[in-house]
Motif scaffolding. Sequence first.
Motif, short mmCIF file in Angstrom:
data_model
loop_
_atom_site.label_atom_id
_atom_site.label_comp_id
_atom_site.label_asym_id
_atom_site.label_seq_id
_atom_site.Cartn_x
_atom_site.Cartn_y
_atom_site.Cartn_z
N ASP A 106 36.56 28.43 25.27
CA ASP A 106 37.46 29.55 24.98
C ASP A 106 36.86 30.50 23.96
O ASP A 106 36.98 31.73 24.09
N VAL A 107 36.21 29.94 22.96
CA VAL A 107 35.57 30.77 21.94
C VAL A 107 34.41 31.54 22.54
O VAL A 107 34.22 32.73 22.28
N ARG A 108 33.64 30.87 23.39
CA ARG A 108 32.51 31.55 24.04
C ARG A 108 33.00 32.68 24.95
O ARG A 108 32.36 33.74 25.04
N ALA A 109 34.12 32.50 25.61
CA ALA A 109 34.66 33.55 26.48
C ALA A 109 35.03 34.79 25.66
O ALA A 109 34.81 35.92 26.10
N ILE A 110 35.59 34.58 24.49
CA ILE A 110 35.95 35.72 23.64
C ILE A 110 34.69 36.40 23.11
O ILE A 110 34.59 37.63 23.09
N ALA A 111 33.71 35.61 22.69
CA ALA A 111 32.45 36.19 22.22
C ALA A 111 31.79 37.03 23.31
O ALA A 111 31.22 38.09 23.04
N ASP A 112 31.88 36.57 24.54
CA ASP A 112 31.31 37.32 25.66
C ASP A 112 32.04 38.64 25.87
O ASP A 112 31.44 39.63 26.29
N MET A 113 33.34 38.67 25.55
CA MET A 113 34.16 39.87 25.73
C MET A 113 33.93 40.91 24.64
O MET A 113 34.03 42.12 24.89
N VAL A 114 33.62 40.48 23.43
CA VAL A 114 33.50 41.41 22.29
C VAL A 114 32.26 42.30 22.47
O VAL A 114 31.17 41.80 22.74
N ALA A 131 22.98 35.30 21.91
CA ALA A 131 22.03 35.99 22.78
C ALA A 131 22.11 35.44 24.20
O ALA A 131 22.07 36.20 25.18
N GLU A 132 22.24 34.14 24.32
CA GLU A 132 22.37 33.51 25.63
C GLU A 132 23.63 33.99 26.34
O GLU A 132 23.60 34.34 27.54
N LEU A 133 24.75 34.05 25.61
CA LEU A 133 26.02 34.48 26.20
C LEU A 133 25.95 35.94 26.65
O LEU A 133 26.50 36.31 27.69
N LYS A 134 25.30 36.75 25.84
CA LYS A 134 25.24 38.20 26.11
C LYS A 134 24.08 38.59 27.02
O LYS A 134 23.96 39.76 27.39
N ASN A 135 23.25 37.62 27.35
CA ASN A 135 22.08 37.88 28.19
C ASN A 135 21.18 38.95 27.59
O ASN A 135 20.72 39.87 28.27
N PRO A 162 17.24 37.20 21.39
CA PRO A 162 17.64 36.92 20.01
C PRO A 162 17.32 38.06 19.06
O PRO A 162 18.05 38.31 18.10
N GLU A 163 16.22 38.77 19.34
CA GLU A 163 15.87 39.91 18.50
C GLU A 163 16.91 41.01 18.57
O GLU A 163 17.22 41.67 17.56
N GLU A 164 17.49 41.21 19.76
CA GLU A 164 18.54 42.22 19.91
C GLU A 164 19.80 41.81 19.15
O GLU A 164 20.45 42.64 18.50
N ILE A 165 20.14 40.54 19.22
CA ILE A 165 21.30 40.05 18.46
C ILE A 165 21.06 40.21 16.97
O ILE A 165 21.96 40.62 16.22
#
Length: 264
Positions: free
Chosen positions: A186-194, A231-235, A238-241
């Motif tokens: 659930d937390v990962r789903a919200i992080a993906d949405m932000v 970074a994995e969640l957002k595809n 890591p440098e971009e994150i």
Amino acid sequence: MLVDSHVNLHGEKYEDDLDEVLARAHEAGIGAMLAISDQLSSQPAIQAISSAHEHIWHSVGVHPHHAKDYPELTAAELIELARQSEAVGIGECGLDLYYEYSKLSDQEPVFQAHIEAAQELQLPLIIHTRNADDQMQGMLSEADQVKPLPLLMHCYTSGMSLAQKALELGAYISFSGILTFRKADDVRAIADMVPLDRLLIETDCPYLAPVPHRGRRCEPAHVVHVADKLAELKNVTPEEIARVTTDNFFRLFSKADRSKALVT
């Protein structure tokens, strides 16, 4: 460079090896940190750490667990403390109906004092919220009608509806090592949405050590694992994150002088 936007460095967890902890953080690429206030009695210790390290800024506030200990807290008191100590944020503050170490009737006026202080100073309000989505959404919506203010939803574990409302109000949302926990879908789903331009990362150390350090004392160096999972969640890389979360931190905490960050 990475920024750990929420560290609890004062107290016994680090009293024997804080210098080594900070050295490991530097080696891991963490160039800046925000030392968080849990209660006003902790301010001398927090300010001492912040004063000794240019790349560590601090906040002023009372965690909802301690609300019962500050029944007379006023916005004016928080404003004066923040100005005197050159704090860059107000909090950690908010509502917690999971542990309820303080009654809701004690938490709400203390949180309101923080809201009013942040509105007056236009400093980011660093929000802890747990099992209090409806109450939190109501208080933030009411505050926004009076005077909008910078918001940070720290270590977010609440629901999607509150996250969406917070974003509508201009909030940033920060994620911790919980992102790496096996059952935290659930937390990962919200992080993906932000959106990327509203994300921050943190450890909330010494708590919530991410995988592969889970079960041990957390420390700022571990924020690398939070960044990697995000970074994995957002595809993205890591440098971009690292780039976007660092930019977001200094945009939100505009009183933190970016030139003081360590070169990593």
